[in-house]
Write an enzyme that holds these catalytic residues in place. Sequence first.
Site, PDB file in Angstrom:
ATOM      1  N   LYS A 125       0.856  -1.191   0.000  1.00  0.00           N
ATOM      2  CA  LYS A 125       0.000   0.000   0.000  1.00  0.00           C
ATOM      3  C   LYS A 125       0.885   1.230   0.000  1.00  0.00           C
ATOM      4  O   LYS A 125       2.021   1.182   0.485  1.00  0.00           O
ATOM      5  CB  LYS A 125      -0.884   0.020   1.254  1.00  0.00           C
TER       6      LYS A 125
HETATM    7  N1  GLU Z   1      -7.325   0.008  -3.363  1.00  0.00           N
HETATM    8  C1  GLU Z   1      -8.077  -1.186  -3.626  1.00  0.00           C
HETATM    9  C2  GLU Z   1      -8.136  -2.074  -2.396  1.00  0.00           C
HETATM   10  O1  GLU Z   1      -7.949  -1.629  -1.286  1.00  0.00           O
HETATM   11  C3  GLU Z   1      -7.577  -1.907  -4.868  1.00  0.00           C
HETATM   12  C4  GLU Z   1      -6.171  -2.386  -4.811  1.00  0.00           C
HETATM   13  C5  GLU Z   1      -5.660  -2.928  -6.139  1.00  0.00           C
HETATM   14  O2  GLU Z   1      -6.438  -3.104  -7.055  1.00  0.00           O
HETATM   15  O3  GLU Z   1      -4.457  -3.188  -6.214  1.00  0.00           O
HETATM   16  O4  GLU Z   1      -8.436  -3.237  -2.497  1.00  0.00           O
END
Ligand code: GLU
Length: 435
Positions: A125
Amino acid sequence: MTSTDPRPSQNVMRPDKDHFLAAENPFEEMMSRFDDAAKRLDLEPGLYQILRMPEKQIIVSVPVLRDNGTVEVFTGYRVIYNTSRGPAKGGIRFDMQVTLDEVKALAGWMTWKCAVVNLPFGGAKGGVICDPTTMSNGEIERLTRRYTTGIIETLGPDSDVPAPDVNTNERVMAWVMDTYSMHKRHTVTAVVTGKPIAMGGSLGRREATGRGCMIVTREALKKLKLPLKGTRVAVQGFGNVGSVAADLMSREGMVVVAVSDKSGGIYNPKGLDLADVFRHTAQKKLLNTYARAQQISNSELLTLDCDVLVPAALENVITDENAGQIKARIICEGANGPTTAEADKILNQKGIFVIPDILANAGGVTVSYFEWVQDRGGYFWDEETVNNRLEKIMVHSFDEVTAMAERHQADNRVGAYMLAIDRVAAVHRLRGMYA
Ligand code: GLU
């Protein structure tokens, strides 16, 4: 606001005045669930230690030239939690509440989420502490490019693949992709997902998280032998997840009685006229100016008389303070980490069927995986193929999580963590430790 405007939609949920902002540390929240599942799995001590820590934590200073000629230095993070199953995968958020602990928790959740739906990805993240609502498009572009350059060593289709998250969107992903590609001296579409369709994005990606919420809610109703038609749903958060979930659930025959954004919520016990609500928000208006329903606060929404509650905003909104008053039979966690560990105990006692975040909102990363596969293959699927494959994965994962929970007489969250940790641990054992 068009879909290519990088500024966050006005509907992105931020706490309003009456919203209780819990002091819980999201990393501790994630870890207490991890510990519970690890104990039940009887994880060996070495592996337990390895999986409790992120692999890598990057902190970068991000100097940005403001439009008024001054320079402002922002702080950005990228945390790679685990890459044993494949490239790190996870979004980037631009938000004033970003902290390293929050990013660590979210990177951990991405690891477990990808494993729950069995994608060949690890978890990561990223976040930058900023308020994009006060920044121009140019400032957001410069911030995005400089942050991308700051974390460029980790990025790559085989190593770390970002996506949109809170306050970022496909426009921001286009800049990440372009910045990375300029450094590599060739176009690398698969370095990010959630891109515009015209540059290698996938059909169905934007709706995928909300669609996944709808699918698992439908499966939960089936499992509990509750009717789908007429099921009353309350949705907190009217951004990319909440608004799509509300729309698709109502198309399935459920009745959306309440929705909210950062300004507050609206309620009609007979069901909201969603088309009318969408017309209102399409004019960039907040829900507290919507006159054709009863105004409620975000905290009132959580404890409304309804069958399904969808917290699709931020972390720690369901706490030990309000969990006792929740009336919904099912909670579908569209957001990451909306429920504290203390609240979980209360929800369990009340017999509420919780579809945990790492399953409920995994539709987004599942279609991110499809996008990455399409980019790497250079061959693009139609929307029906995307949606059918998403449906299959979500239904199968729902069955696997609930089966695991039943087998171990645990709640669904513990079942989901056990399924995920077991999969990640199995790969660690096979790969062995490079010493
Ligand atoms: N931000 C989204 C989540 O928390 C998508 C993450 C992604 O597709 O890599 O799942």
